[in-house]
Design an enzyme around this catalytic site. Sequence first.
Site, PDB file in Angstrom:
ATOM      1  N   GLU A 148      -7.116   6.412  25.948  1.00 42.71           N
ATOM      2  CA  GLU A 148      -7.340   5.027  25.524  1.00 42.71           C
ATOM      3  C   GLU A 148      -7.395   4.906  24.007  1.00 42.71           C
ATOM      4  O   GLU A 148      -6.895   3.952  23.435  1.00 42.71           O
ATOM      5  CB  GLU A 148      -8.630   4.471  26.155  1.00 42.71           C
ATOM      6  N   TYR A 183     -12.496  -3.838  24.531  1.00 46.34           N
ATOM      7  CA  TYR A 183     -11.353  -3.397  25.337  1.00 46.34           C
ATOM      8  C   TYR A 183     -11.526  -1.943  25.780  1.00 46.34           C
ATOM      9  O   TYR A 183     -11.376  -1.619  26.963  1.00 46.34           O
ATOM     10  CB  TYR A 183     -10.019  -3.550  24.580  1.00 46.34           C
ATOM     11  N   ASP A 191      -5.370  -6.011  27.701  1.00 44.39           N
ATOM     12  CA  ASP A 191      -4.550  -5.515  26.595  1.00 44.39           C
ATOM     13  C   ASP A 191      -3.333  -6.434  26.458  1.00 44.39           C
ATOM     14  O   ASP A 191      -3.206  -7.424  27.182  1.00 44.39           O
ATOM     15  CB  ASP A 191      -4.149  -4.041  26.809  1.00 44.39           C
TER      16      ASP A 191
END
Length: 291
Positions: free
Chosen positions: A38, A121, A139
């Site tokens: 990520e 996020y 996203d």
Amino acid sequence: MVAMSALHAPVLRWYDDHARELPWRGPEASAWSVMVSEFMLQQTPVARVLPVHEAWLRRWPTPADLAAESTGEAVRAWGRLGYPRRALRLHAAATVIAEQHDNQVPSAYADLIALPGVGDYTAAAIATFAHGRRHVVLDTNVRRVLGRAIGGVELPPASITKAEREEALAVLPADEPTAATWSVAVMELGALVCTASSPRCGDCPVADLCAWRAAGHPAYDGPPRKVQTWAGTDRQCRGRLLAVLRDSDGPVHRSRLDAAWSDEAQRARCVASLIADRLLVVAGPDTYALP
Ligand code: SF4
């Protein structure tokens, strides 16, 4: 209770058939592997992330292994992924996980967002993809797919709005495992089919339900979008200077940085900003090194 959206079944079925096999997906991937992915995927495409991610996990299989190294080694291993401050943030987060979370990537959103360098996020993505929790994961790919299929517009607003969040929450499946798969499935649909410049509606599992397609693909008519430039920017200059440091075994003389970027004023500005960002340290008179 969240109503089961008509989009769920076709998207989940499509994902079952078309999902790419990636090392940070699947039951054998560790939460740390997901977390590293990520950080790396935030601004870098999958193809460039794959080899760096693999080498990273081989070298530092747990957060404590990374935390035991210098930040300079993290920056060196980050290679050419770009935005190298992410390497420092990942190192800082790994240090907290090693010291305060028994070397286990936390599963609760509140614990994740408290880590250095982890924003909304990333916290939602790690909780969802590493631990199967139910969170809105927005996203650019997800925002584009939902914006088109539900909102009927080509592109979502420049930054995330409250309305978008509410819409994404309303369409999120009620149970945790399905919600987690839905989030990665929509993201994959945006990456592979509903792409920014050439959506393949003929191959799309929700073509019959898509509001933007039904409206005849009206062109984006919002405020002008910022186009990211690269050549000649400070970002490019910083990348070149850091590459010199990464490629050498020890400190380098200023003359080698001079040779890497000809504009003197820009070079000096970028050296100063790299030092301020702790990506570079002064190792001696006219000599620089990774931290
Ligand atoms: S039908 Fe086309 S625009 Fe709509 S979600 Fe599918 S690929 Fe995207």
